[in-house]
Write a protein that holds these residues in place. Sequence first.
Motif, mmCIF file in Angstrom:
data_model
loop_
_atom_site.group_PDB
_atom_site.id
_atom_site.type_symbol
_atom_site.label_atom_id
_atom_site.label_comp_id
_atom_site.label_asym_id
_atom_site.label_seq_id
_atom_site.Cartn_x
_atom_site.Cartn_y
_atom_site.Cartn_z
ATOM 1 N N PRO A 60 0.832 -1.205 0.000
ATOM 2 C CA PRO A 60 0.000 0.000 0.000
ATOM 3 C C PRO A 60 0.864 1.251 0.000
ATOM 4 O O PRO A 60 2.044 1.208 0.401
ATOM 5 N N PRO A 61 0.323 2.372 -0.451
ATOM 6 C CA PRO A 61 1.083 3.628 -0.479
ATOM 7 C C PRO A 61 1.354 4.138 0.931
ATOM 8 O O PRO A 61 0.726 3.681 1.896
ATOM 9 N N PRO A 62 2.274 5.083 1.088
ATOM 10 C CA PRO A 62 2.605 5.605 2.421
ATOM 11 C C PRO A 62 1.374 6.134 3.157
ATOM 12 O O PRO A 62 0.507 6.790 2.564
ATOM 13 N N ASN A 121 -5.526 1.135 -2.926
ATOM 14 C CA ASN A 121 -4.799 -0.082 -2.536
ATOM 15 C C ASN A 121 -4.585 -0.150 -1.029
ATOM 16 O O ASN A 121 -3.536 -0.561 -0.552
ATOM 17 N N ARG A 122 -5.622 0.249 -0.286
ATOM 18 C CA ARG A 122 -5.532 0.238 1.174
ATOM 19 C C ARG A 122 -6.658 -0.596 1.774
ATOM 20 O O ARG A 122 -7.761 -0.642 1.230
ATOM 21 N N ASP A 162 -2.487 14.508 -2.760
ATOM 22 C CA ASP A 162 -2.027 13.240 -2.174
ATOM 23 C C ASP A 162 -2.540 12.052 -2.965
ATOM 24 O O ASP A 162 -1.834 11.056 -3.155
ATOM 25 N N ARG A 163 -3.783 12.155 -3.425
ATOM 26 C CA ARG A 163 -4.386 11.053 -4.167
ATOM 27 C C ARG A 163 -3.603 10.773 -5.450
ATOM 28 O O ARG A 163 -3.393 9.606 -5.822
ATOM 29 N N LEU A 164 -3.139 11.810 -6.125
ATOM 30 C CA LEU A 164 -2.355 11.614 -7.346
ATOM 31 C C LEU A 164 -1.023 10.942 -7.034
ATOM 32 O O LEU A 164 -0.533 10.118 -7.816
ATOM 33 N N GLN A 165 -0.434 11.284 -5.877
ATOM 34 C CA GLN A 165 0.795 10.593 -5.471
ATOM 35 C C GLN A 165 0.507 9.120 -5.176
ATOM 36 O O GLN A 165 1.323 8.231 -5.487
ATOM 37 N N ILE A 166 -0.639 8.856 -4.572
ATOM 38 C CA ILE A 166 -1.036 7.470 -4.299
ATOM 39 C C ILE A 166 -1.171 6.690 -5.606
ATOM 40 O O ILE A 166 -0.695 5.563 -5.723
#
Length: 560
Positions: free
Chosen positions: A274-276, A327-328, A286-290
């Motif tokens: 999962p993303p940070p 992906n969480r 943040d969502r785009l970084q995810i």
Amino acid sequence: MSKGPEYTIPPRTQTLGYLAMWWIEHHCVVPDGDNAGASFVPSLDHRVYMANWYRVKPTAKPGERAAAFVYRIGLWVAAQKVGKSPGVAAETCLEFVGPSLYDGRAVEGEMYICPWSGCPCMDDPYFYEAGEPRGKPWATPRIQLAAVVEDQVENTWGALVPMIDDGPLANVIPKTGEAFIRHPNKNRDSRTEIVTSKADGKLGARISAGKCDETGLWNESNSMKKFERNLRRGAGGMGGRVSHSSNPYDPAENSVLQDQMESQLPDILKHHFPPPAALEFKKKADRLQIFRWNYASSPWVDIRTVEAEAVALMETSPAEAERFYGNRIVAGSGTWMDMARWTLTGLDGLEGRPEPITVSARTKVTLGFDGSDNNDHTGIRLETLDGYQFTPTYGPDNNRKTYWKPADWQGRIPHAEVNAAVDQIATEFEIVRAYCDPMFWETDIDNWGAKYGEKVFLKWATNRISAMHASLERFRTDVYNPDAQFTHDADPDVAVHMRNAIIRARNVDKLTGLRQYILGKPADHQKFDLTMSSVLAHEARMDAIADGALDVPADNYVYF
């Protein structure tokens, strides 16, 4: 902060995975789209999964099947649209006619010889490294693609058929069908087939591989837990293995995937990155970084499209959007703890966070205890006066966690073990206050009070709605508030219990006009006792400080 997952990849001498990747690239084709018919190249994320899924035990012997491999069950958990379905289709081709069984160790200069005469793969042969595991095909494989309904498995089946028909495998498997694919050995039982909960008459067959789709949706209500157990028994009877591909699960739904992800068995491969936790899915930046993290190895994904679909889904089901595209593992409505924030306050050496603290002897601590008898779990959590919470250990080697499950102790919580743990904790640390839920433990708590102070060990009933609601709110506020200086040891069992806890609404407070709540569990097996122990330890700390526990300077801690 890393821009993508940091993978662990075994070397060639430890896995059949490199041979598997070569075989797929030389025998499978892209099933559809602009590149249909081109060589199918697994994504980086899928390659890492396969390298680990096909890891071979150092003690493996030729002729062994599942027993030769490190992992019995594989879990490939990833976001929507990363290519799990065509990836599973390629794995199915490999398991059906490719070198997916261990066949001893290679010597220097040895190469894989394809058993299918005239196969073009021999134009670019695979040369083993010295000591690398050799592979061979199953003689009589039977593979089952499993899902709740046929529409669900269609994504994989729809990729599998053209992957065979439009590439080199058409010369090996001359005929594919709508319901099953016959193996070229012409054995009646050697086939790849679909099995579902609606047509489970094929269940119980001895299978070489089971490919389970979206097991985050498999639960008791749709009868898929029993279905999955039957599938595993069929694989076990033939020395086969079972793998899952799924989006992350909803912890409130008690799924097969959750059971496997939370299992402590060492032979389950849990491939989930999962993303940070610091990135908030609700914030567009943040969502785009995810999305860039999740789709780093999926260049065919247009993040703009994913963003549009995620935003649309967030209007009605924000938790589902975060599971599918973030992906969480996120619970749906009613979840109590924001797990991203809980993760951020943990010390575990990940994502730039420091390692857990080793608390020195005679440090002043508060204790939280929530106990059961023969159904729920029992746990002890400690908290230092400066806000570090942890699960202590006890025992002759000081390596047993203060966490007890009836299943591990002949169906009942072992009072003698718990009492021994309390004695050891009281000897090692200075307990300034302990809050203990008295149900089933009245006499034990009285004995602890007699030994270590009746004003130290106090009965704190968790069934008092107003008091419990206030403690839950204070705990959660301090977890969320960066100025509260609360940290914890990132205990994975506590994380599961935090995730399991859901809000149960109760009466309206007559003074404040606010609706109060307590905590509950989505299903009986989804325990949250360590959550209660954590809340009680924190409440004890705050009350102890209010009563002057900090008036005498606290002992120093030793940090490693």
